[in-house]
Design an enzyme around this catalytic site. Structure first.
Site, PDB file in Angstrom:
ATOM      1  N   ASN A   9      -3.714 -70.399  28.669  1.00  0.00           N
ATOM      2  CA  ASN A   9      -3.460 -69.945  30.042  1.00  0.00           C
ATOM      3  C   ASN A   9      -4.647 -69.077  30.513  1.00  0.00           C
ATOM      4  O   ASN A   9      -4.844 -67.955  30.049  1.00  0.00           O
ATOM      5  CB  ASN A   9      -2.145 -69.150  30.060  1.00  0.00           C
ATOM      6  CG  ASN A   9      -1.755 -68.687  31.448  1.00  0.00           C
ATOM      7  OD1 ASN A   9      -2.600 -68.290  32.234  1.00  0.00           O
ATOM      8  ND2 ASN A   9      -0.472 -68.709  31.729  1.00  0.00           N
ATOM      9  N   ASP A  68       3.356 -64.088  23.943  1.00  0.00           N
ATOM     10  CA  ASP A  68       4.350 -64.865  24.664  1.00  0.00           C
ATOM     11  C   ASP A  68       5.003 -63.926  25.668  1.00  0.00           C
ATOM     12  O   ASP A  68       5.230 -62.751  25.363  1.00  0.00           O
ATOM     13  CB  ASP A  68       5.393 -65.446  23.706  1.00  0.00           C
ATOM     14  CG  ASP A  68       6.096 -66.648  24.323  1.00  0.00           C
ATOM     15  OD1 ASP A  68       5.412 -67.630  24.647  1.00  0.00           O
ATOM     16  OD2 ASP A  68       7.329 -66.606  24.498  1.00  0.00           O
ATOM     17  N   THR A  69       5.249 -64.455  26.855  1.00  0.00           N
ATOM     18  CA  THR A  69       5.802 -63.634  27.935  1.00  0.00           C
ATOM     19  C   THR A  69       7.005 -64.315  28.556  1.00  0.00           C
ATOM     20  O   THR A  69       7.018 -65.541  28.698  1.00  0.00           O
ATOM     21  CB  THR A  69       4.719 -63.409  29.021  1.00  0.00           C
ATOM     22  OG1 THR A  69       3.656 -62.655  28.463  1.00  0.00           O
ATOM     23  CG2 THR A  69       5.279 -62.645  30.221  1.00  0.00           C
ATOM     24  N   PHE A 148      -0.525 -65.289  39.323  1.00  0.00           N
ATOM     25  CA  PHE A 148      -0.049 -66.602  38.857  1.00  0.00           C
ATOM     26  C   PHE A 148       1.445 -66.518  38.539  1.00  0.00           C
ATOM     27  O   PHE A 148       2.050 -65.447  38.610  1.00  0.00           O
ATOM     28  CB  PHE A 148      -0.844 -67.044  37.615  1.00  0.00           C
ATOM     29  CG  PHE A 148      -0.539 -66.263  36.365  1.00  0.00           C
ATOM     30  CD1 PHE A 148      -1.028 -64.977  36.193  1.00  0.00           C
ATOM     31  CD2 PHE A 148       0.248 -66.798  35.349  1.00  0.00           C
ATOM     32  CE1 PHE A 148      -0.741 -64.244  35.034  1.00  0.00           C
ATOM     33  CE2 PHE A 148       0.536 -66.081  34.193  1.00  0.00           C
ATOM     34  CZ  PHE A 148       0.036 -64.801  34.037  1.00  0.00           C
ATOM     35  N   TYR A 150       5.149 -66.177  38.198  1.00  0.00           N
ATOM     36  CA  TYR A 150       6.205 -65.571  39.012  1.00  0.00           C
ATOM     37  C   TYR A 150       5.719 -64.339  39.790  1.00  0.00           C
ATOM     38  O   TYR A 150       6.532 -63.628  40.382  1.00  0.00           O
ATOM     39  CB  TYR A 150       7.384 -65.174  38.110  1.00  0.00           C
ATOM     40  CG  TYR A 150       7.986 -66.350  37.355  1.00  0.00           C
ATOM     41  CD1 TYR A 150       8.904 -67.196  37.975  1.00  0.00           C
ATOM     42  CD2 TYR A 150       7.620 -66.635  36.039  1.00  0.00           C
ATOM     43  CE1 TYR A 150       9.454 -68.283  37.303  1.00  0.00           C
ATOM     44  CE2 TYR A 150       8.162 -67.722  35.350  1.00  0.00           C
ATOM     45  CZ  TYR A 150       9.070 -68.536  35.988  1.00  0.00           C
ATOM     46  OH  TYR A 150       9.601 -69.610  35.327  1.00  0.00           O
ATOM     47  N   ASP A 151       4.406 -64.091  39.802  1.00  0.00           N
ATOM     48  CA  ASP A 151       3.870 -62.903  40.490  1.00  0.00           C
ATOM     49  C   ASP A 151       4.347 -62.753  41.942  1.00  0.00           C
ATOM     50  O   ASP A 151       4.632 -61.633  42.371  1.00  0.00           O
ATOM     51  CB  ASP A 151       2.331 -62.898  40.450  1.00  0.00           C
ATOM     52  CG  ASP A 151       1.789 -62.409  39.120  1.00  0.00           C
ATOM     53  OD1 ASP A 151       2.579 -61.898  38.300  1.00  0.00           O
ATOM     54  OD2 ASP A 151       0.572 -62.537  38.887  1.00  0.00           O
TER      55      ASP A 151
HETATM   56  P1  ITT Z   1       0.055 -69.813  26.279  1.00  0.00           P
HETATM   57  O1  ITT Z   1       1.324 -70.124  25.547  1.00  0.00           O
HETATM   58  O2  ITT Z   1      -1.037 -70.806  26.025  1.00  0.00           O
HETATM   59  O3  ITT Z   1      -0.405 -68.399  26.100  1.00  0.00           O
HETATM   60  P2  ITT Z   1       1.751 -70.194  28.634  1.00  0.00           P
HETATM   61  O4  ITT Z   1       1.471 -70.213  30.116  1.00  0.00           O
HETATM   62  O5  ITT Z   1       2.467 -71.377  28.046  1.00  0.00           O
HETATM   63  O6  ITT Z   1       0.350 -69.937  27.878  1.00  0.00           O
HETATM   64  P3  ITT Z   1       3.996 -68.503  27.986  1.00  0.00           P
HETATM   65  O7  ITT Z   1       4.615 -69.492  27.079  1.00  0.00           O
HETATM   66  O8  ITT Z   1       3.978 -67.080  27.562  1.00  0.00           O
HETATM   67  O9  ITT Z   1       2.486 -68.849  28.310  1.00  0.00           O
HETATM   68  O10 ITT Z   1       4.670 -68.709  29.397  1.00  0.00           O
HETATM   69  C1  ITT Z   1       5.064 -67.707  30.169  1.00  0.00           C
HETATM   70  C2  ITT Z   1       5.174 -68.171  31.601  1.00  0.00           C
HETATM   71  O11 ITT Z   1       5.673 -67.035  32.306  1.00  0.00           O
HETATM   72  C3  ITT Z   1       3.827 -68.509  32.249  1.00  0.00           C
HETATM   73  O12 ITT Z   1       3.532 -69.862  32.228  1.00  0.00           O
HETATM   74  C4  ITT Z   1       4.025 -67.998  33.678  1.00  0.00           C
HETATM   75  O13 ITT Z   1       4.698 -68.944  34.446  1.00  0.00           O
HETATM   76  C5  ITT Z   1       4.944 -66.818  33.461  1.00  0.00           C
HETATM   77  N1  ITT Z   1       4.184 -65.576  33.325  1.00  0.00           N
HETATM   78  C6  ITT Z   1       3.668 -65.008  32.199  1.00  0.00           C
HETATM   79  N2  ITT Z   1       3.028 -63.877  32.476  1.00  0.00           N
HETATM   80  C7  ITT Z   1       3.148 -63.692  33.807  1.00  0.00           C
HETATM   81  C8  ITT Z   1       2.680 -62.719  34.704  1.00  0.00           C
HETATM   82  O14 ITT Z   1       1.937 -61.694  34.302  1.00  0.00           O
HETATM   83  N3  ITT Z   1       2.999 -62.865  35.990  1.00  0.00           N
HETATM   84  C9  ITT Z   1       3.724 -63.886  36.431  1.00  0.00           C
HETATM   85  N4  ITT Z   1       4.180 -64.873  35.655  1.00  0.00           N
HETATM   86  C10 ITT Z   1       3.887 -64.781  34.354  1.00  0.00           C
END
Ligand code: ITT
Length: 193
Positions: A9, A68-69, A148, A150-151
């Protein structure tokens, strides 16, 4: 100190680079020539974070970190949570996911939500994790064009703006990711002294 960030990402990469203190150089997967997807097969943020870091560390034979977020919304039983990236389906766009949240939140009075990031540092077959949480509220419509995911629909407590109305520096004053990264950077400072 150079350290590999196991993420595909580019938004996360940019944010973490902006949060890194002097002396830390964040290396991307592109820079080490890694292509492909990181595995993410578990039911918790903690396990997925560990899975990504462990996988890349084994592939690259070096220490690295991943995160992971999830966005956790009280009124819809903690959704999208661990499924934040694929809430509206496997190949869902950020827009699709935001639409699904807005739809599910229609008419809900309780708008409370939180972002949670778990960073895993994986090194020499052992690991340590750092959690950052930011409480806030879900808007009833998109506001702002920055950032990006859900911001555009998340207002952190203590602000009147969504994350998408903030510059990167402003977001870093509230950010779940920055909080977890600060804990991680402190840990690295301690072990490299
Ligand atoms: P990696 O696993 O490669 O790191 P990913 O996008 O798949 O990338 P996640 O599995 O952690 O990452 O997905 C979390 C999702 O949550 C991400 O795709 C965004 O849609 C959202 N997200 C994460 N951090 C965010 C932020 O700071 N602000 C807004 N949305 C966020």
């Amino acid at each position: 100190m150079k350290i590999i960030f196991a993420t595909s990402n580019q938004h996360k990469l940019k944010e973490v680079k902006s949060a890194a203190p002097a002396g830390f150089e964040i290396i991307s997967l592109k820079e080490i020539g890694f292509e492909g997807d990181l595995p993410e097969t578990h039911e918790t943020i903690e396990e997925n974070s560990l899975e990504k870091a462990e996988y890349l560390s084994n592939q690259s034979n070096t220490a690295c970190f991943a995160e992971d977020t999830g966005l956790i919304i009280d009124a819809i039983n903690g959704e999208p949570g661990v499924y934040s990236a694929r809430y509206a389906g496997e190949n869902a766009s950020f827009d699709d996911n935001v639409n699904k949240v807005l739809q599910k939140m229609e008419g809900k009075g309780n708008r409370k939500a939180r972002f949670k990031t778990v960073i895993t540092y994986y090194s020499y077959k052992s690991f340590v994790q750092f959690e950052g949480v930011t409480e806030g509220a879900i808007t009833t419509e998109r506001i702002g064009d920055n950032g990006f995911g859900y911001d555009p629909i998340f207002i952190p407590d203590g602000s009147t703006k969504t994350y998408a109305q903030m510059t990167l520096d402003e977001k870093n004053l509230f950010s779940h990711r920055k909080k977890s990264f600060d804990l991680f950077a402190n840990h690295l400072k301690l072990i490299t002294v």
